[in-house]
Design an enzyme around this catalytic site. Sequence first.
Site, PDB file in Angstrom:
ATOM      1  N   LYS A 115     -13.660  17.872   3.352  1.00 46.33           N
ATOM      2  CA  LYS A 115     -13.130  19.223   3.130  1.00 46.33           C
ATOM      3  C   LYS A 115     -11.824  19.452   3.865  1.00 46.33           C
ATOM      4  O   LYS A 115     -10.921  20.091   3.355  1.00 46.33           O
ATOM      5  CB  LYS A 115     -14.150  20.287   3.564  1.00 46.33           C
ATOM      6  N   LYS A 217     -18.075  14.775  -7.973  1.00 50.07           N
ATOM      7  CA  LYS A 217     -19.272  15.610  -8.102  1.00 50.07           C
ATOM      8  C   LYS A 217     -18.998  16.846  -8.968  1.00 50.07           C
ATOM      9  O   LYS A 217     -17.918  17.435  -8.859  1.00 50.07           O
ATOM     10  CB  LYS A 217     -19.644  16.038  -6.677  1.00 50.07           C
ATOM     11  N   LYS A 220     -19.034  23.992  -8.357  1.00 53.95           N
ATOM     12  CA  LYS A 220     -18.619  25.326  -8.786  1.00 53.95           C
ATOM     13  C   LYS A 220     -17.200  25.621  -8.340  1.00 53.95           C
ATOM     14  O   LYS A 220     -16.571  26.562  -8.824  1.00 53.95           O
ATOM     15  CB  LYS A 220     -19.601  26.415  -8.339  1.00 53.95           C
TER      16      LYS A 220
HETATM   17  P1  TYM Z   1     -24.521  24.024  -2.281  1.00 55.90           P
HETATM   18  O1  TYM Z   1     -24.418  25.506  -2.405  1.00 55.90           O
HETATM   19  O2  TYM Z   1     -23.253  23.224  -2.329  1.00 55.90           O
HETATM   20  O3  TYM Z   1     -25.457  23.438  -3.416  1.00 55.90           O
HETATM   21  C1  TYM Z   1     -26.779  23.938  -3.630  1.00 55.90           C
HETATM   22  C2  TYM Z   1     -27.704  22.810  -4.028  1.00 55.90           C
HETATM   23  O4  TYM Z   1     -27.238  22.178  -5.226  1.00 55.90           O
HETATM   24  C3  TYM Z   1     -27.120  20.760  -5.011  1.00 55.90           C
HETATM   25  N1  TYM Z   1     -25.965  20.290  -5.788  1.00 55.90           N
HETATM   26  C4  TYM Z   1     -25.994  19.217  -6.589  1.00 55.90           C
HETATM   27  N2  TYM Z   1     -26.981  18.353  -6.901  1.00 55.90           N
HETATM   28  C5  TYM Z   1     -26.695  17.360  -7.781  1.00 55.90           C
HETATM   29  N3  TYM Z   1     -25.459  17.203  -8.350  1.00 55.90           N
HETATM   30  C6  TYM Z   1     -24.440  18.053  -8.060  1.00 55.90           C
HETATM   31  N4  TYM Z   1     -23.249  17.905  -8.643  1.00 55.90           N
HETATM   32  C7  TYM Z   1     -24.685  19.124  -7.143  1.00 55.90           C
HETATM   33  N5  TYM Z   1     -23.913  20.144  -6.645  1.00 55.90           N
HETATM   34  C8  TYM Z   1     -24.716  20.832  -5.817  1.00 55.90           C
HETATM   35  C9  TYM Z   1     -26.875  20.618  -3.509  1.00 55.90           C
HETATM   36  O5  TYM Z   1     -27.226  19.334  -3.052  1.00 55.90           O
HETATM   37  C10 TYM Z   1     -27.773  21.701  -2.953  1.00 55.90           C
HETATM   38  O6  TYM Z   1     -29.111  21.242  -2.860  1.00 55.90           O
HETATM   39  N6  TYM Z   1     -25.257  23.221   2.593  1.00 55.90           N
HETATM   40  C11 TYM Z   1     -25.913  23.592   1.372  1.00 55.90           C
HETATM   41  C12 TYM Z   1     -26.611  24.940   1.434  1.00 55.90           C
HETATM   42  C13 TYM Z   1     -27.581  25.107   2.553  1.00 55.90           C
HETATM   43  C14 TYM Z   1     -28.888  24.545   2.626  1.00 55.90           C
HETATM   44  C15 TYM Z   1     -29.435  25.023   3.845  1.00 55.90           C
HETATM   45  C16 TYM Z   1     -29.615  23.696   1.786  1.00 55.90           C
HETATM   46  C17 TYM Z   1     -27.398  25.854   3.667  1.00 55.90           C
HETATM   47  N7  TYM Z   1     -28.518  25.820   4.446  1.00 55.90           N
HETATM   48  C18 TYM Z   1     -30.725  24.645   4.242  1.00 55.90           C
HETATM   49  C19 TYM Z   1     -30.907  23.331   2.193  1.00 55.90           C
HETATM   50  C20 TYM Z   1     -31.454  23.799   3.404  1.00 55.90           C
HETATM   51  C21 TYM Z   1     -24.868  23.671   0.264  1.00 55.90           C
HETATM   52  O7  TYM Z   1     -23.687  23.839   0.503  1.00 55.90           O
HETATM   53  O8  TYM Z   1     -25.358  23.625  -0.988  1.00 55.90           O
END
Ligand code: TYM
Length: 355
Positions: A115, A217, A220
């Site tokens: 990032k 990847k 959004k």
């Molecule tokens: P975030 O908001 O980026 O994504 C949410 C969830 O979607 C999954 N994901 C994907 N899986 C497969 N292919 C993709 N292209 C893809 N894009 C997103 C992510 O792996 C995630 O499971 N840090 C985390 C949010 C978070 C969290 C937590 C998760 C904060 N605290 C505690 C679990 C437990 C995040 O940025 O996810």
Amino acid sequence: MSSFEPLVFSGVQPTGNLQLGNYLGAIKRWVELQNSYNCIYCVVDMHALTTNPAPEKLIQHTREVVAAFLASGIDPKKHIVFNQSRVYQHAELAWIFNCIARIGWMNRMTQFKDKVGRDREKASLGLFAYPSLMAADILVYRATHVPVGEDQRQHLELTRDIAQKFNSDYSHRIESLGIGINLKAGDEIICGFFPIAEPLISETSMRIMSLRDGTKKMSKSDPSDLSRINLDDTPDDIARKIRKAKTDSGPFPETMEELKNKPEADNLAGIYAALDDRDKESVLAEFRVKQFSDFKLALIDILVEKLSCVSSELRHLKNDPAYIDSVLKDGSRRASVIAEKNMKHIRDIVGLLQD
Ligand code: TYM
């Protein structure tokens, strides 16, 4: 208590409309887990602050993410759905974890490095400490299982390291307070307070890639809307995006080996497999050497079939912010009760005086 109560926790950042990667990598699994676990699902609005969102956008996206959870089939009455900032114990525990986690551990986080690129000096402290807040999200509930996509694996390993170091640093204190559980730590048995949470990462859908570039990847935040399927896309949007999705010329690959060497085709086969709950081998067996256009038509059909209920419900819920707000209020109240019960013990363990 002789072992931790099984409990699922996971979260999504409200940084935009949810896309197919979020759905297949995480939320579809969340829905299935509701049948066998108690689950807590969180919109991590404090994490989203690391992206400097406009306040109005953050509010809008928080509501939209909750609408997507509900439209996908999350039950906010049987389980808990809430926004992170309402349960201040997450921030409190994150501070304690900032004093447990080592700078060397944080320096290894590849998401942070990706990032910030070369602009490390200008990155916020919040972005650097992001994984410590994530560990607090999970451990403030003493959650045992965390369903996520592959990109979160390293953050979960850090969560496990933090839990392990906390347990071993304070094991005597935890034992003398009589609030711990005996855990294996290497060859030793120690008395720990936090479970070593298990990541649940599904094989087929752990990494859904961009429709424009099979090595990136699906996200959004990608500037090109053609790179992703959004959960509220109409059937026409879906058909247009899949028709335009990048693929090689020539027929569908013949062998798994050939498929693996074609990232875009591999990704589309993976999406098909995940939507139809089967493996890529069986998708290959069905479409091998057929025209790519035939495969794309079948993919459009299954996407429209599986997502149309979600997207129409999502559009409906987006028009009812009062209902979404009531779900969040109720969920936050119930989450706070669990978080505060655990935080009371954690304050005792580390030596913070309280009433
Ligand atoms: P975030 O908001 O980026 O994504 C949410 C969830 O979607 C999954 N994901 C994907 N899986 C497969 N292919 C993709 N292209 C893809 N894009 C997103 C992510 O792996 C995630 O499971 N840090 C985390 C949010 C978070 C969290 C937590 C998760 C904060 N605290 C505690 C679990 C437990 C995040 O940025 O996810």
